[in-house]
Design a protein around this motif. Structure first.
Motif, PDB file in Angstrom:
ATOM      1  N   ASP A 228       3.653 -17.129   5.126  1.00  0.00           N
ATOM      2  CA  ASP A 228       2.895 -18.276   4.153  1.00  0.00           C
ATOM      3  C   ASP A 228       1.627 -17.977   3.894  1.00  0.00           C
ATOM      4  OD1 ASP A 228       2.711 -20.585   2.642  1.00  0.00           O
ATOM      5  OD2 ASP A 228       2.240 -21.703   4.443  1.00  0.00           O
ATOM      6  N   VAL A 229       1.242 -17.050   2.800  1.00  0.00           N
ATOM      7  CA  VAL A 229       0.189 -16.601   2.191  1.00  0.00           C
ATOM      8  C   VAL A 229      -0.092 -16.990   1.050  1.00  0.00           C
ATOM      9  CG1 VAL A 229      -0.177 -14.877   4.087  1.00  0.00           C
ATOM     10  CG2 VAL A 229       0.672 -14.320   1.958  1.00  0.00           C
ATOM     11  N   ASP A 230      -1.357 -17.186   0.509  1.00  0.00           N
ATOM     12  CA  ASP A 230      -1.439 -17.788  -1.132  1.00  0.00           C
ATOM     13  C   ASP A 230      -1.711 -16.408  -1.701  1.00  0.00           C
ATOM     14  OD1 ASP A 230      -1.529 -20.657  -0.583  1.00  0.00           O
ATOM     15  OD2 ASP A 230      -3.341 -19.764   0.709  1.00  0.00           O
ATOM     16  N   VAL A 231      -2.279 -15.168  -1.400  1.00  0.00           N
ATOM     17  CA  VAL A 231      -2.734 -13.870  -2.153  1.00  0.00           C
ATOM     18  C   VAL A 231      -2.759 -12.916  -1.374  1.00  0.00           C
ATOM     19  CG1 VAL A 231      -5.212 -14.582  -1.769  1.00  0.00           C
ATOM     20  CG2 VAL A 231      -4.340 -13.219  -3.865  1.00  0.00           C
ATOM     21  N   VAL A 232      -2.206 -11.917  -1.814  1.00  0.00           N
ATOM     22  CA  VAL A 232      -2.481 -10.304  -1.204  1.00  0.00           C
ATOM     23  C   VAL A 232      -3.525  -9.547  -1.934  1.00  0.00           C
ATOM     24  CG1 VAL A 232      -0.993  -8.579  -0.576  1.00  0.00           C
ATOM     25  CG2 VAL A 232       0.107 -10.759  -0.788  1.00  0.00           C
ATOM     26  N   LEU A 233      -4.237  -9.013  -1.215  1.00  0.00           N
ATOM     27  CA  LEU A 233      -5.369  -8.163  -1.703  1.00  0.00           C
ATOM     28  C   LEU A 233      -5.012  -6.606  -1.067  1.00  0.00           C
ATOM     29  CD1 LEU A 233      -7.664  -7.402  -3.547  1.00  0.00           C
ATOM     30  CD2 LEU A 233      -9.216  -8.073  -1.661  1.00  0.00           C
ATOM     31  N   ALA A 234      -4.621  -5.874  -1.637  1.00  0.00           N
ATOM     32  CA  ALA A 234      -3.922  -4.629  -1.056  1.00  0.00           C
ATOM     33  C   ALA A 234      -4.619  -3.352  -2.064  1.00  0.00           C
ATOM     34  CB  ALA A 234      -2.649  -4.672  -1.087  1.00  0.00           C
ATOM     35  N   ASN A 235      -4.357  -2.156  -1.025  1.00  0.00           N
ATOM     36  CA  ASN A 235      -4.492  -0.941  -1.650  1.00  0.00           C
ATOM     37  C   ASN A 235      -3.375  -0.449  -2.620  1.00  0.00           C
ATOM     38  OD1 ASN A 235      -2.256   0.753  -0.338  1.00  0.00           O
ATOM     39  ND2 ASN A 235      -3.102  -0.348   1.453  1.00  0.00           N
ATOM     40  N   ALA A 236      -3.192   0.220  -3.456  1.00  0.00           N
ATOM     41  CA  ALA A 236      -2.506   0.311  -4.649  1.00  0.00           C
ATOM     42  C   ALA A 236      -1.068   0.545  -4.190  1.00  0.00           C
ATOM     43  CB  ALA A 236      -2.968   1.520  -5.446  1.00  0.00           C
ATOM     44  N   VAL A 237      -0.977   1.407  -3.098  1.00  0.00           N
ATOM     45  CA  VAL A 237       0.338   1.626  -2.381  1.00  0.00           C
ATOM     46  C   VAL A 237       1.106   0.381  -1.821  1.00  0.00           C
ATOM     47  CG1 VAL A 237       1.933   3.176  -0.924  1.00  0.00           C
ATOM     48  CG2 VAL A 237      -0.087   3.878  -2.279  1.00  0.00           C
ATOM     49  N   ALA A 238       0.300  -0.311  -1.225  1.00  0.00           N
ATOM     50  CA  ALA A 238       0.687  -1.481  -0.488  1.00  0.00           C
ATOM     51  C   ALA A 238       1.043  -2.712  -1.480  1.00  0.00           C
ATOM     52  CB  ALA A 238      -0.442  -1.887   0.555  1.00  0.00           C
ATOM     53  N   ALA A 239       0.237  -2.552  -2.507  1.00  0.00           N
ATOM     54  CA  ALA A 239       0.482  -3.649  -3.668  1.00  0.00           C
ATOM     55  C   ALA A 239       2.142  -3.380  -4.088  1.00  0.00           C
ATOM     56  CB  ALA A 239      -0.365  -3.408  -4.770  1.00  0.00           C
ATOM     57  N   LYS A 240       2.348  -2.323  -4.439  1.00  0.00           N
ATOM     58  CA  LYS A 240       3.979  -1.836  -4.703  1.00  0.00           C
ATOM     59  C   LYS A 240       5.063  -2.367  -3.781  1.00  0.00           C
ATOM     60  CE  LYS A 240       7.033   1.483  -6.428  1.00  0.00           C
ATOM     61  NZ  LYS A 240       7.148   2.730  -7.255  1.00  0.00           N
ATOM     62  N   VAL A 241       4.564  -1.780  -2.528  1.00  0.00           N
ATOM     63  CA  VAL A 241       5.611  -1.922  -1.370  1.00  0.00           C
ATOM     64  C   VAL A 241       5.758  -3.647  -0.754  1.00  0.00           C
ATOM     65  CG1 VAL A 241       5.592   0.063  -0.608  1.00  0.00           C
ATOM     66  CG2 VAL A 241       4.028  -1.661   0.540  1.00  0.00           C
ATOM     67  N   VAL A 242       4.591  -4.457  -1.110  1.00  0.00           N
ATOM     68  CA  VAL A 242       4.424  -5.828  -0.904  1.00  0.00           C
ATOM     69  C   VAL A 242       5.357  -6.464  -2.121  1.00  0.00           C
ATOM     70  CG1 VAL A 242       3.121  -7.970  -0.865  1.00  0.00           C
ATOM     71  CG2 VAL A 242       2.438  -5.830   0.323  1.00  0.00           C
ATOM     72  N   SER A 243       5.080  -6.010  -3.301  1.00  0.00           N
ATOM     73  CA  SER A 243       5.767  -6.646  -4.465  1.00  0.00           C
ATOM     74  C   SER A 243       7.393  -6.614  -4.318  1.00  0.00           C
ATOM     75  CB  SER A 243       5.231  -6.181  -5.756  1.00  0.00           C
ATOM     76  OG  SER A 243       6.290  -6.616  -6.843  1.00  0.00           O
ATOM     77  N   GLN A 244       7.602  -5.147  -3.685  1.00  0.00           N
ATOM     78  CA  GLN A 244       9.371  -5.325  -3.580  1.00  0.00           C
ATOM     79  C   GLN A 244       9.853  -5.828  -2.505  1.00  0.00           C
ATOM     80  OE1 GLN A 244       8.952  -0.888  -3.115  1.00  0.00           O
ATOM     81  NE2 GLN A 244       9.523  -0.417  -5.305  1.00  0.00           N
ATOM     82  N   LEU A 245       9.016  -6.061  -1.286  1.00  0.00           N
ATOM     83  CA  LEU A 245       9.325  -6.670  -0.430  1.00  0.00           C
ATOM     84  C   LEU A 245       9.785  -8.313  -0.433  1.00  0.00           C
ATOM     85  CD1 LEU A 245      10.077  -6.821   2.938  1.00  0.00           C
ATOM     86  CD2 LEU A 245       7.638  -7.265   3.159  1.00  0.00           C
ATOM     87  N   LEU A 282       1.944  -4.198 -13.454  1.00  0.00           N
ATOM     88  CA  LEU A 282       1.141  -5.089 -14.306  1.00  0.00           C
ATOM     89  C   LEU A 282       1.931  -5.321 -15.533  1.00  0.00           C
ATOM     90  CD1 LEU A 282      -2.563  -3.958 -14.137  1.00  0.00           C
ATOM     91  CD2 LEU A 282      -1.736  -6.157 -13.686  1.00  0.00           C
ATOM     92  N   GLN A 283       2.414  -4.362 -15.934  1.00  0.00           N
ATOM     93  CA  GLN A 283       3.126  -4.416 -17.267  1.00  0.00           C
ATOM     94  C   GLN A 283       4.605  -5.262 -17.051  1.00  0.00           C
ATOM     95  OE1 GLN A 283       3.547  -2.747 -20.464  1.00  0.00           O
ATOM     96  NE2 GLN A 283       1.336  -2.717 -20.268  1.00  0.00           N
ATOM     97  N   GLN A 284       5.377  -5.098 -15.997  1.00  0.00           N
ATOM     98  CA  GLN A 284       6.343  -6.215 -15.669  1.00  0.00           C
ATOM     99  C   GLN A 284       5.947  -7.525 -15.272  1.00  0.00           C
ATOM    100  OE1 GLN A 284       8.129  -3.771 -12.690  1.00  0.00           O
ATOM    101  NE2 GLN A 284       8.932  -2.345 -14.234  1.00  0.00           N
ATOM    102  N   GLY A 285       4.656  -7.811 -15.034  1.00  0.00           N
ATOM    103  CA  GLY A 285       4.123  -9.194 -14.337  1.00  0.00           C
ATOM    104  C   GLY A 285       4.393  -9.194 -13.141  1.00  0.00           C
ATOM    105  N   LEU A 286       4.616  -8.264 -12.273  1.00  0.00           N
ATOM    106  CA  LEU A 286       4.789  -8.373 -10.947  1.00  0.00           C
ATOM    107  C   LEU A 286       3.689  -8.509 -10.029  1.00  0.00           C
ATOM    108  CD1 LEU A 286       8.273  -5.872 -10.577  1.00  0.00           C
ATOM    109  CD2 LEU A 286       8.060  -8.544 -10.884  1.00  0.00           C
ATOM    110  N   ILE A 287       2.514  -8.234 -10.393  1.00  0.00           N
ATOM    111  CA  ILE A 287       1.326  -8.218  -9.875  1.00  0.00           C
ATOM    112  C   ILE A 287       0.086  -9.003 -10.692  1.00  0.00           C
ATOM    113  CG2 ILE A 287       1.528  -6.479  -8.217  1.00  0.00           C
ATOM    114  CD1 ILE A 287      -0.597  -4.830  -9.687  1.00  0.00           C
ATOM    115  N   ALA A 288      -0.761  -9.516 -10.489  1.00  0.00           N
ATOM    116  CA  ALA A 288      -1.604 -10.254 -11.111  1.00  0.00           C
ATOM    117  C   ALA A 288      -2.649  -9.374 -11.618  1.00  0.00           C
ATOM    118  CB  ALA A 288      -2.421 -11.560 -10.377  1.00  0.00           C
ATOM    119  N   ALA A 289      -3.314  -8.615 -10.992  1.00  0.00           N
ATOM    120  CA  ALA A 289      -4.319  -7.651 -11.366  1.00  0.00           C
ATOM    121  C   ALA A 289      -4.732  -6.331 -10.646  1.00  0.00           C
ATOM    122  CB  ALA A 289      -5.928  -8.759 -11.581  1.00  0.00           C
TER     123      ALA A 289
END
Length: 367
Positions: A228-245, A282-289
C-alpha cells in the motif's frame, strides 16, 4: 504498439538532426548559456572513454553520443564498458590499458565516486585531461565535469510528486540504484532535502545494480511487504519492472475475482532519469513522468571539453544540460536525440588503436 513507438523514436533521431545537435542550453559554472562545440579538432587526438556498463539503453545513448562527436570532430576514441557497477577493478584495468595505449585524454563515467582517485591524480600530475562524465567523481585531479546534478534531478521529480498533493501524507517507495555510486548518493540527498518538512514517508526498497534482474528482485521483495504505497520514485530500470509487476498483480486479482469496485488505484510511478523503456511507458500512459538529464548531450560535451583542454583552451569546471520533466503532454516536443540513440543502435565498444611503431629501422648487420 512497440513498432509505433520505435517508428516515433527513429523519426525523431534522424542522422541529420543528430549531426547538428548544437547550440544547446546549459548551465556552465552556474551561468545559463548556449553551448557550441568546436567545429573540428586541430589534430587527431586520442581519447579514452570508460563507462560502467552497456546493459541498458541509457549507456547505449551515451556511447553513441561519444562516438558521434568524436567522428564529427575528427579524433580517435576508445570506448570501454566494465560490465556492471560491481566491476570497479575492471574499470581500473581498462584505465591502465588506455595508459598503455598512450591516450591523450580520458572521459570517465565512474563506477564509484572515489574509486579512481589515485589513478586520476596521477594522470593530472602528468598534465593529462580527465573529464567526469555523468556519474560524478570526487577527485581533485578532474579537469572538468560534464555532469548534471542527480540531486537536482531527484529534487525535480520530488517537486513534481508533491505539487498536486499539497501537504497531504504520502507513502513513497524509493528505488535508488547501486549503493556507492555518486549519482545515487546525490539523488538521495536531493530527495531528502526536497521532502524535508512534508508529510511524505519514504520507504526504501534497497540498493541494487540497474539491471532488470536485480531491480525486479528488489521490487518483488518490497511490494510483498509494502503493498500500500501512493507513489513510486525509481531509477529508470526499476520504473519499468515496477510498472510490469503492479499491472501483473492487478491482472491476477481481476482473474481471481478479488478486485472490488472502488479499490485504490495503482501508485503513480515517476522515474528520476529516463531511458527508451521509460519513454515507451510514458507513451503508453503506464508511468506519470520522468526526469531527463540529456545523457547524449552530456557525452558530446565531454568529448568537446577534452579536445578543448588538449588544445590549451580554458573550459568551465562544470557544464550541465538543463533538467526537464517529461510527461505525456510535452514528450512530443522534446528533441529525442538528446536522450536516446537511433533505433537499433546498441552499445558501442571500441578499442583505442595502438600508436604506430615509430622506432627507426636498424641497418642490417653485414654477413
Amino acid at each position: 504498439m512497440k513498432r509505433i513507438v520505435a517508428l516515433f523514436l527513429s523519426l525523431l533521431i534522424c542522422p541529420a538532426l543528430a549531426a547538428h545537435w548544437f547550440p544547446v542550453p546549459v548551465i556552465a559554472d552556474g551561468q545559463k548559456q548556449q553551448y557550441n562545440p568546436l567545429p573540428k579538432a586541430q589534430r587527431q587526438w586520442r581519447l579514452c572513454a570508460l563507462l560502467p556498463h552497456g546493459k541498458d539503453h541509457y549507456w547505449w545513448g551515451v556511447a553513441w553520443g561519444l562516438s558521434e562527436e568524436a567522428a564529427r570532430q575528427g579524433v580517435m576514441l576508445g570506448i570501454y564498458e566494465a560490465g556492471g557497477y560491481e566491476n570497479a577493478t575492471k574499470q581500473i584495468e581498462q584505465l591502465r590499458l588506455c595508459e598503455q595505449k598512450k591516450a591523450d585524454a580520458y572521459i570517465i563515467a565512474a563506477i564509484s565516486a572515489n574509486g579512481l582517485d589515485a589513478q586520476i591524480r596521477q594522470l593530472s600530475a602528468r598534465g593529462i585531461p580527465v573529464i567526469d562524465l555523468i556519474n560524478g567523481i570526487d577527485s581533485a585531479g578532474v579537469s572538468s565535469h560534464s555532469s548534471l546534478s542527480f540531486a537536482g534531478m531527484s529534487a525535480a521529480a520530488a517537486q513534481y510528486i508533491l505539487k498536486p498533493h499539497g501537504n497531504k501524507p504520502l507513502k513513497l517507495a524509493w528505488f535508488p540504484g547501486p549503493e556507492g555510486a555518486a549519482w545515487v548518493r546525490d539523488a538521495e540527498t536531493g530527495l531528502t532535502n526536497t521532502l524535508r518538512g512534508s508529510q511524505t514517508q519514504v520507504l526504501h526498497a534497497g540498493y541494487g545494480p540497474t539491471d532488470a534482474f536485480s531491480q525486479a528482485g528488489l521490487a518483488r521483495n518490497f511490494f510483498a511487504k509494502n503493498p500500500d504505497v501512493d507513489v513510486v520514485l525509481a531509477n529508470a530500470v526499476a520504473a519499468k519492472v515496477v510498472s510490469q509487476l503492479l499491472h501483473q498483480q492487478l491482472l491476477h486479482k481481476d482473474q481471481a475475482g478479488k478486485s472490488q469496485g472502488g479499490a485504490k488505484p495503482l501508485p503513480k510511478i515517476v522515474a528520476y532519469y529516463a531511458n527508451p523503456a521509460v519513454i515507451e511507458l510514458l507513451q503508453q500512459g503506464l508511468i506519470a513522468a520522468a526526469v531527463t538529464d540529456s545523457p547524449v548531450i552530456q557525452a558530446r560535451i565531454a568529448v568537446d571539453l577534452a579536445i578543448r583542454l588538449l588544445q590549451k583552451e580554458r573550459v568551465p569546471a562544470y557544464v550541465a544540460p538543463q533538467i526537464e520533466v517529461l510527461q505525456a503532454d510535452n514528450l512530443a516536443s522534446y528533441p529525442m536525440d538528446r536522450l536516446l540513440p537511433p533505433d537499433e543502435q546498441w552499445i558501442i565498444r571500441r578499442e583505442l588503436l595502438d600508436l604506430p611503431d615509430t622506432k627507426p629501422e636498424l641497418p642490417e648487420k653485414p654477413l
